[in-house]
Write a protein that holds these residues in place. Structure first.
Motif, mmCIF file in Angstrom:
data_model
loop_
_atom_site.group_PDB
_atom_site.id
_atom_site.type_symbol
_atom_site.label_atom_id
_atom_site.label_comp_id
_atom_site.label_asym_id
_atom_site.label_seq_id
_atom_site.Cartn_x
_atom_site.Cartn_y
_atom_site.Cartn_z
ATOM 1 N N TYR A 122 40.835 35.745 30.552
ATOM 2 C CA TYR A 122 40.459 37.013 31.113
ATOM 3 C C TYR A 122 40.776 37.059 32.460
ATOM 4 O O TYR A 122 41.261 38.093 32.942
ATOM 5 C CB TYR A 122 38.842 36.932 31.326
ATOM 6 C CG TYR A 122 38.216 36.986 29.894
ATOM 7 C CD1 TYR A 122 38.727 37.514 28.789
ATOM 8 C CD2 TYR A 122 37.022 36.749 29.728
ATOM 9 C CE1 TYR A 122 38.210 37.512 27.710
ATOM 10 C CE2 TYR A 122 36.083 36.619 28.368
ATOM 11 C CZ TYR A 122 36.800 37.274 27.427
ATOM 12 O OH TYR A 122 36.049 37.531 26.032
ATOM 13 N N GLN A 123 40.824 36.130 33.035
ATOM 14 C CA GLN A 123 41.588 36.024 34.369
ATOM 15 C C GLN A 123 42.075 34.640 34.571
ATOM 16 O O GLN A 123 41.573 33.552 34.266
ATOM 17 C CB GLN A 123 40.250 36.189 35.577
ATOM 18 C CG GLN A 123 40.805 36.569 36.867
ATOM 19 C CD GLN A 123 41.889 37.547 37.397
ATOM 20 O OE1 GLN A 123 41.535 38.547 36.750
ATOM 21 N NE2 GLN A 123 42.765 37.434 38.126
ATOM 22 N N GLN A 287 41.062 45.141 29.478
ATOM 23 C CA GLN A 287 41.763 44.553 30.596
ATOM 24 C C GLN A 287 42.863 43.284 29.890
ATOM 25 O O GLN A 287 44.053 43.493 30.408
ATOM 26 C CB GLN A 287 41.008 43.666 31.673
ATOM 27 C CG GLN A 287 41.644 43.097 32.823
ATOM 28 C CD GLN A 287 40.641 42.262 33.584
ATOM 29 O OE1 GLN A 287 39.490 42.117 33.555
ATOM 30 N NE2 GLN A 287 41.208 41.754 34.835
ATOM 31 N N SER A 290 45.757 45.380 28.441
ATOM 32 C CA SER A 290 46.426 46.209 29.617
ATOM 33 C C SER A 290 47.531 45.304 30.012
ATOM 34 O O SER A 290 48.515 45.668 30.241
ATOM 35 C CB SER A 290 45.491 46.811 30.583
ATOM 36 O OG SER A 290 44.668 47.739 29.968
ATOM 37 N N ARG A 291 46.898 43.856 30.294
ATOM 38 C CA ARG A 291 47.807 43.162 30.703
ATOM 39 C C ARG A 291 48.800 42.565 29.683
ATOM 40 O O ARG A 291 50.186 42.376 30.023
ATOM 41 C CB ARG A 291 47.238 41.712 31.263
ATOM 42 C CG ARG A 291 47.959 40.745 31.961
ATOM 43 C CD ARG A 291 47.072 39.610 32.595
ATOM 44 N NE ARG A 291 46.204 39.010 31.633
ATOM 45 C CZ ARG A 291 44.965 39.274 31.744
ATOM 46 N NH1 ARG A 291 44.240 39.885 32.569
ATOM 47 N NH2 ARG A 291 44.235 38.519 30.543
#
Length: 580
Positions: A122-123, A287, A290-291
């Motif tokens: 996620y990050q 997200q 998109s990445r």
């Protein structure tokens, strides 16, 4: 007695105020809870489960240190576990009694892939030694170096601690009132004492009472300044202001008890036997998608510029990769050949992940430079991730028709079910769509499948359909003939359900053109892309050219009166050779 009461009130007020101030200073609890690891680890990965991160309420401040590279990322716990697999990894647990993190190492493999850039996260934090997050219980944190070196050994988690002191407000308020009461009693005592010292009339004769000089002067008409009360007022005002400041200082909500409604009934939570069902797991979030498509676009741009098939293979597979490889070979042989359309992923118009927590996983996305720009045709990408450690790769990349209307799709957070290739829930099973459409390209309205497909807006039929094939056959000299055929590759069609019980179906087919001479000594000449890819200028045997066609259809549910619609396509030469 009044002075005694004033002193007692002052003492009580000062004690209460002092106790209240002490609870915010000397006796104040720590503002945070810190738990850190102790010892070293040789495992390449350290995992902090979501249950540990939520062992205490509030946000989590993570500190990571150690020699070498430091990398941290978080993702869904099931995804993290799948990525770690059987690799040696250290799992941290929170020991509340000891106030520290304990470690347990399991697994056997000594290495993992470099975690940087994984599509699962996620990050991620590359070389960030400290960061703050607020993760739910189903999300875990992974800490690593480069996948082969031991993970950083020093890890700590800091949680904020509730430092509310609900008794401070009442103590300061009551203490302030006692101080104020002492001031009032003190003023009252001074006034009473002053009145008790006033002149008293003596009985009998004697000398008349003395008249002060100031009174005699006043009787003579002189102006005498009145005695100032400012000193006494200041004496009274100072304690009053102090008491008021102390009272006001206790106005913060954390200084007061926060009572709740004793009669309130807690809202019941959903359970497995009733209430709302939990949201299904999806392949990726908006997200993440998109990445992912942004990374795909970057790789495509670099690979197309360098004509690097190996680089393209890191983000493309199946029909999409086959077309790009052929395009690179054509451009190597023909400097005037054009590259494939670039993938503009600046804006993600549609993001539809598969509902799944296993692999392979499928994601459908519509991307464009600007989704609001109606002058440019968006591209539809169907991406597949084969396993937890693999990147998503584009299997199908098609340009949408100008007037294409996508069916109603589920929100990204909900995702869509992937239908089996032989699903009977649709008007036509996904693994039958390509063959049925190929028959239409060959026979047009005479095809038995013609009534299943919508003809309006289908530009591909005019490009490579029956009319095109008839015209091309007529254009050849009498010394050559052309044969058309269609082949269905072994690629599995990908179908994601829509809100209308239909599906978005991505398929591909190969359109084959074989030109052979019909007269002895005659030759077939090649040109353009066929010449560049085959390396043959002319042949007495003939030339075979294969065009790959990637297709995106909207297929209605079984029993529907709607027709199958072609939403987009991409077609290009993928193979050319001399007839053997």
């Amino acid at each position: 007695m009044r002075f005694v009461l004033a002193i007692v009130s002052f003492v009580i007020g000062v004690l209460l105020v002092g106790l209240g101030v002490g609870q915010r200073t000397v006796f104040a609890p720590p503002s945070s809870i810190v738990a850190a690891t102790s010892g070293t680890t040789s495992a390449p990965v350290t995992v902090i489960p979501g249950s540990v991160l939520n062992a205490n309420p509030g946000y989590q401040r993570i500190s990571v240190s150690g020699t070498g590279k430091v990398f941290a990322a978080y993702g869904r716990t099931s995804d993290v576990d799948a990525w770690v697999g059987d690799a040696a990894h250290t799992t941290l647990r929170y020991d509340a009694a000891a106030g520290k993190l304990t470690a347990r190492t399991t697994g056997t493999a000594t290495e993992v892939p470099d975690p940087r850039g994984s599509d699962l996260w996620y990050q991620e934090y590359d070389d960030a030694r400290q960061f703050t997050v607020r993760l739910p219980a189903d999300v875990s944190l992974v800490v690593a170096s480069d996948g082969s070196a031991p993970a950083p050994s020093d890890v700590s988690v800091t949680w904020p601690r509730d430092t509310a002191t609900p008794s401070v407000g009442p103590l300061l308020t009551v203490g302030g009132l006692f101080v104020l009461g002492g001031v009032v009693l003190l003023v009252w005592a001074f006034l009473h004492q002053r009145r008790s010292r006033g002149p008293r009339r003596r009985s009998g004769g004697g000398r008349p009472p003395r008249v002060r000089a100031s009174r005699r002067a006043a009787a003579a008409g002189a102006q005498v300044p009145a005695r100032s009360r400012r000193g006494r007022r200041s004496f009274v005002a100072v304690p009053v202001l102090v008491a008021g400041a102390l009272v006001l200082s206790g106005c913060s909500s954390e200084y007061w008890p926060q009572g709740g409604d004793a009669g309130a009934t807690p809202t019941p939570t959903a359970t497995a036997t009733g209430g709302a069902a939990p949201a299904p797991a999806t392949a990726a979030t908006k997200q993440q998608i998109s990445r992912i498509v942004s990374r795909v676009a970057d790789v495509a741009e670099q690979a197309d510029a360098d004509k690097d098939a190996d680089l393209a293979g890191t983000r493309f597979a199946g029909p999409a990769l086959e077309l790009r490889k052929a395009n690179y070979a054509i451009r190597d042989a023909d400097a005037e050949a054009k590259p494939l359309p670039a993938i503009a992923a600046d804006d993600v118009c549609v993001a539809l992940p598969q509902q799944t927590d296993s692999w392979p996983r499928t994601v459908f996305a519509v991307v464009a430079a600007d989704c609001s720009d109606e002058q440019t045709a968006p591209q539809a990408l169907t991406l597949v991730q084969q396993d937890a450690r693999s990147d998503y790769k584009v299997e199908y990349a098609v340009s949408l028709e100008a007037d294409a209307q996508l069916p109603s799709l589920a929100p990204t957070a909900i995702g869509a079910a992937q239908l089996a290739p032989d699903s009977k829930l649709l008007a036509l099973a996904p693994d039958e769509v390509a063959a049925a459409y190929a028959d239409i390209l060959s026979k047009d309205a005479e095809s038995p499948s013609a009534d299943l497909f919508a003809g309006d807006g289908d530009d591909l039929r005019t490009r490579i359909g029956k009319s095109y094939k008839d015209e091309k056959a007529k254009s050849l000299d009498d010394t050559a003939e052309i044969a058309f055929s269609s082949e269905i590759p072994d690629d599995t069609p990908l179908a994601l359900a829509t809100n209308t019980a239909g599906a978005l179906v991505s398929v591909d087919l190969d359109e084959v053109e074989e030109v052979t001479p019909t007269a002895t000594g005659a030759k077939v000449n090649t040109e353009g892309a066929v010449k560049a890819l085959s390396g043959v200028d002319s042949s007495t045997k003939g030339v075979r050219a294969t065009y790959g066609v990637q297709l995106l259809f909207s297929v209605p549910p079984v029993g529907s009166d709607d027709k199958i619609e072609l939403l987009g396509f991409t077609q290009g030469l993928i193979a050319a050779s001399e007839v053997q």
